[in-house]
Design an enzyme around this catalytic site. Structure first.
Site, PDB file in Angstrom:
ATOM      1  CG  ASP A 170      -0.936   1.196   1.682  1.00 57.30           C
ATOM      2  OD1 ASP A 170      -2.541   1.720   0.325  1.00 57.30           O
ATOM      3  OD2 ASP A 170      -1.983   2.044   1.967  1.00 57.30           O
ATOM      4  CB  SER A 171       0.616   4.813  -0.200  1.00 56.40           C
ATOM      5  OG  SER A 171      -1.026   5.118   0.008  1.00 56.40           O
ATOM      6  CE1 TYR A 229       2.951   5.477  -3.461  1.00 58.82           C
ATOM      7  CE2 TYR A 229       1.114   3.730  -3.949  1.00 58.82           C
ATOM      8  CZ  TYR A 229       2.772   3.972  -3.412  1.00 58.82           C
ATOM      9  OH  TYR A 229       3.512   3.079  -3.337  1.00 58.82           O
ATOM     10  N   GLY A 230      -1.401   9.687  -3.338  1.00 62.62           N
ATOM     11  CA  GLY A 230      -4.285  10.265  -4.478  1.00 62.62           C
ATOM     12  C   GLY A 230      -3.929  11.150  -4.808  1.00 62.62           C
ATOM     13  CB  CYS A 260      -3.299   0.706  -2.268  1.00 63.15           C
ATOM     14  SG  CYS A 260      -3.268   2.606  -2.348  1.00 63.15           S
ATOM     15  CG  ASN A 261      -9.374   1.701  -2.775  1.00 64.37           C
ATOM     16  OD1 ASN A 261      -9.121   1.160  -1.628  1.00 64.37           O
ATOM     17  ND2 ASN A 261     -10.716   0.560  -2.953  1.00 64.37           N
ATOM     18  CB  THR A 262      -4.990   5.382  -4.573  1.00 62.20           C
ATOM     19  OG1 THR A 262      -5.585   5.884  -3.660  1.00 62.20           O
ATOM     20  CG2 THR A 262      -4.332   6.845  -5.490  1.00 62.20           C
ATOM     21  CD  GLU A 315       0.598   5.927   5.905  1.00 61.90           C
ATOM     22  OE1 GLU A 315       1.942   5.870   6.458  1.00 61.90           O
ATOM     23  OE2 GLU A 315      -0.536   5.091   5.876  1.00 61.90           O
ATOM     24  CB  CYS A 357      -9.008   4.909   0.920  1.00 65.29           C
ATOM     25  SG  CYS A 357      -7.235   5.235   1.201  1.00 65.29           S
ATOM     26  CB  THR A 358      -6.681   0.177   2.089  1.00 68.28           C
ATOM     27  OG1 THR A 358      -5.192   0.886   1.369  1.00 68.28           O
ATOM     28  CG2 THR A 358      -7.387  -0.519   1.319  1.00 68.28           C
ATOM     29  CG  HIS A 359      -4.654   5.276   4.546  1.00 66.57           C
ATOM     30  ND1 HIS A 359      -4.554   4.432   3.404  1.00 66.57           N
ATOM     31  CD2 HIS A 359      -3.640   5.552   5.401  1.00 66.57           C
ATOM     32  CE1 HIS A 359      -2.329   4.408   3.289  1.00 66.57           C
ATOM     33  NE2 HIS A 359      -2.215   5.145   4.390  1.00 66.57           N
TER      34      HIS A 359
END
Ligand code: DGL
Length: 260
Positions: A6-7, A38-39, A69-71, A147, A179-181
Site C-alpha cells: 500500500d502507499s 499516492y492520492g 491500495c485503491n489508488t 499515517e 481507500c484502505t486507510h
C-alpha cells in the site's frame, strides 16, 4: 509467500482480513510510507513505485501480490499484470453491494482523488450504479492523519464531519470506503454518522478473492505456521501500533524500515 503493498499503513486493514482467512500463509507487507500519500500523485509516479515494490516482493519469493491500495490499483494494476508473470489481486470499489443494499437509492463514496479518476472506478459505476445516485467525496487529509497514528479524537472528527455530513444531508444510507486507510476511521465515522450510514469496506471480499487466486495457483502454506513481516520505506511506528492492535503477538523483529 503472499506479498501485500500500500502507499502506507492503510493496507494493514486488508492484511487483517487475509491473515484471518489464511493464518498459516507467509505474508510480507510493504508500506510505502515515505512516498505516501499516492492520492494526488501522477499515474506514472504511482506505476513506478508499484513496479519497484512488486520487484522487491518477487525477489523475496512472492507467489502473488495483493495491491492493498485503491489508488495504486486504479493507476497500476493493468501495468503490473502485463509486466510481471505472477498474479496480482487489487482493490475493487464496493459500489455493487452498496447499490444492491441501499434503500434510499443514494450511496456515498469516500476515496482519494486518484481512485475517482481511474477507469476502474468509472467502469464499476457504469456497471453497477445505474439505479442509484452516487455521491463522491475525496477524503483529502485523512490518509495523512492515519499515517501519523491518529484514528480518533477531535482533529479526526472535525475533518471527517466535513466529509460525512454532506452524505447524510443528501440522504445516503450506505458509505463505501474507497481507500484502505479509512477502515481505521470506521469508529470515528460511526460516531459522526450515528445510524444514518452503513459502512461498506471491500477488504473482506478482496481477501476472499485473493484466497481463491491463491488456491488456483497452488500457493501452499510454508509449513512453519505462517510468518508476518512488515516493511516500511518510512517510519514503522504507526504500522507497528496498528498491527499490534490486531495481533499483539507479532514480534518487534518483524517490523523493518527499508528503502525500496
Ligand atoms: N490506501 C490508499 C488507497 O487505498 C491511500 C492512497 C493514498 O496514499 O493517498 O487509496
Amino acid at each position: 509467500m503472499i506479498g501485500i503493498f500500500d502507499s502506507g499503513v492503510g493496507g494493514i486493514s486488508v492484511w487483517k482480513e487475509l491473515y484471518a482467512l489464511m493464518p498459516n500463509q507467509d505474508f510480507v507487507y510493504v508500506a510505502d510510507s515515505s512516498y505516501c500519500p499516492y492520492g494526488r500523485k501522477r499515474t506514472d509516479e504511482i506505476i513506478e513505485r508499484a513496479k519497484k515494490i512488486s520487484e522487491f516482493l518477487i525477489d523475496r519469493n512472492a507467489d502473488i501480490v495483493v495491491v492493498a491500495c485503491n489508488t495504486a490499483t486504479a493507476a497500476a494494476i493493468e501495468y503490473l499484470r502485463s509486466y510481471f508473470s505472477i498474479p496480482f489481486v487489487g482493490m475493487e470499489p464496493a459500489i455493487k453491494p452498496a447499490a444492491i443494499e441501499s434503500k434510499s437509492g443514494i450511496v456515498g463514496v469516500l476515496a482519494t482523488a486518484g481512485t475517482f479518476k481511474g477507469s476502474l472506478y468509472l467502469n464499476t459505476l457504469t456497471k453497477f450504479a445505474s439505479n442509484v445516485k452516487v455521491i463522491e467525496q475525496a477524503g483529502d487529509g485523512l490518509v495523512e492523519l492515519v499515517e501519523s497514528g491518529k484514528t480518533y479524537g477531535h482533529e479526526v472528527e472535525l475533518l471527517l464531519q466535513k466529509y460525512i455530513d454532506p452524505f447524510i444531508d443528501a440522504g445516503a444510507d450506505k458509505l463505501v470506503l474507497g481507500c484502505t486507510h479509512y477502515p481505521f476511521l470506521a469508529d470515528a465515522i460511526g460516531k459522526i454518522a450515528k445510524n444514518a450510514l452503513t459502512i461498506i469496506n471491500p477488504a473482506p471480499s478482496v481477501a476472499v478473492q485473493a484466497q481463491k487466486v491463491i488456491g488456483e495457483n497452488n500457493v501452499k502454506p510454508a509449513g512453519n505456521g505462517g510468518s508476518n513481516v512488515f516493511i516500511s520505506t518510512g517510519n514503522i511506528e504507526t504500522m507497528k501500533m496498528l498491527v499490534h492492535n490486531i495481533n499483539p503477538n507479532i514480534s518487534e523483529q518483524n517490523f523493518i524500515s527499508h528503502n525500496i
